[in-house]
Design a protein around this motif. Structure first.
Motif, PDB file in Angstrom:
ATOM      1  N   GLY B  15       7.291 -18.354  -0.675  1.00 18.37           N
ATOM      2  CA  GLY B  15       6.507 -18.153  -1.484  1.00 18.37           C
ATOM      3  C   GLY B  15       4.964 -17.200  -0.919  1.00 18.37           C
ATOM      4  N   ASP B  16       4.955 -17.074  -0.024  1.00 19.52           N
ATOM      5  CA  ASP B  16       3.885 -16.591   0.983  1.00 19.52           C
ATOM      6  C   ASP B  16       3.986 -15.033   0.897  1.00 19.52           C
ATOM      7  N   SER B  17       2.870 -14.630   1.008  1.00 16.25           N
ATOM      8  CA  SER B  17       2.849 -13.071   0.770  1.00 16.25           C
ATOM      9  C   SER B  17       3.112 -12.389   2.439  1.00 16.25           C
ATOM     10  N   ARG B  60       6.913  -6.270  -6.680  1.00 21.85           N
ATOM     11  CA  ARG B  60       6.062  -7.473  -6.175  1.00 21.85           C
ATOM     12  C   ARG B  60       5.748  -6.913  -4.261  1.00 21.85           C
ATOM     13  N   ASP B  78       5.118 -13.552  -2.974  1.00 24.80           N
ATOM     14  CA  ASP B  78       6.398 -14.175  -3.679  1.00 24.80           C
ATOM     15  C   ASP B  78       7.374 -14.269  -2.680  1.00 24.80           C
ATOM     16  N   GLN B  80      10.663 -13.645  -0.601  1.00 31.31           N
ATOM     17  CA  GLN B  80      12.207 -14.913  -1.174  1.00 31.31           C
ATOM     18  C   GLN B  80      13.128 -14.914   0.132  1.00 31.31           C
TER      19      GLN B  80
END
Lengths: 114, 110
Positions: B15-17, B60, B78, B80
């Motif tokens: 969920g983080d970059s 993304r 985001d 995954q």
């Protein structure tokens, strides 16, 4: 239907044996490359060919030879394999006419030399 | 000579970059690339940027190019678990084989 195929996918051999890795492509590209990948060292270029009559050494060509039998085929040979040639080998192709000049990679051949 | 440098490891939470950085030495580079290698697979092109661009965005993925500092970055928004892979930076002068960095192994923690 892979565009760049490599055979074999895995090979275990003994020191001193002659080994040939084969690469075929259906992309119609003139340019083909052989790289080896070692953990922490990235991809290093062994040989490349810009057309059927062209062969060029890369960064680490010692101990290797290549043959460009046709536009679609580029083979890598280890004349007398040694353990430090244990690595993952990738073939790639490219077309200078493409805007991106990207290289397309095969799935790799894992070679182990005992 | 040509040289492409990148850090070897990056770990991020799902969920983080993620930001993967790369520096190169040849100012005549025409294209710069990001390739992704999933476990047991070959390299697949993720994105590329032409040297006269500063930024390129594709869903993304955001690529930033600082030509003055010869610095290239890849941001994955985001992140995954499926983004876990080795990411290679590469440069091209157009008529020569690509020069690759050593690869950054991205680990995504769930």
């Amino acid at each position: 239907d892979a565009d760049v195929t490599q055979t074999p996918r895995n090979r275990i051999t003994k020191t001193g044996k002659r080994i040939m890795l084969e690469c075929s492509q259906t992309k119609g590209h003139d340019r083909m490359y052989w790289y080896r990948q070692d953990p922490g060292l990235g991809l290093r270029l062994i040989y490349y060919s810009f057309d059927v009559k062209d062969i060029n050494k890369g960064e680490i060509s010692d101990g290797y030879s290549v043959s460009r039998q046709a536009q679609a085929k580029f083979s890598l040979s280890l004349e007398s394999a040694i353990p430090n040639q244990t690595a993952l080998y990738f073939c790639a192709t490219s077309d200078p006419g493409l805007a991106s000049s990207e290289q397309f990679f095969g799935p790799g051949t894992r070679l182990t030399v005992l | 000579g040509e040289d492409v440098e990148q850090s070897l490891f990056l770990s991020v939470r799902e969920g983080d970059s993620s930001v993967i950085n790369c520096t190169y030495t040849d100012s005549s580079s025409t294209y710069l690339y990001w390739y992704k290698q999933e476990p047991g697979a070959g390299l697949q092109l993720l994105t590329y940027i032409f040297s006269n661009m500063d930024m390129k965005q594709d869903q993304r993925l955001t690529v930033l190019l600082n030509k003055k500092d010869k610095h290239l970055s890849l941001r994955i928004a985001d992140t995954q678990t499926g983004d876990s892979a080795i990411y290679f930076c590469a440069e091209s002068m157009g008529n020569t084989p690509l020069v690759f960095g050593k690869g950054t192994r991205l680990s995504v923690i769930a």
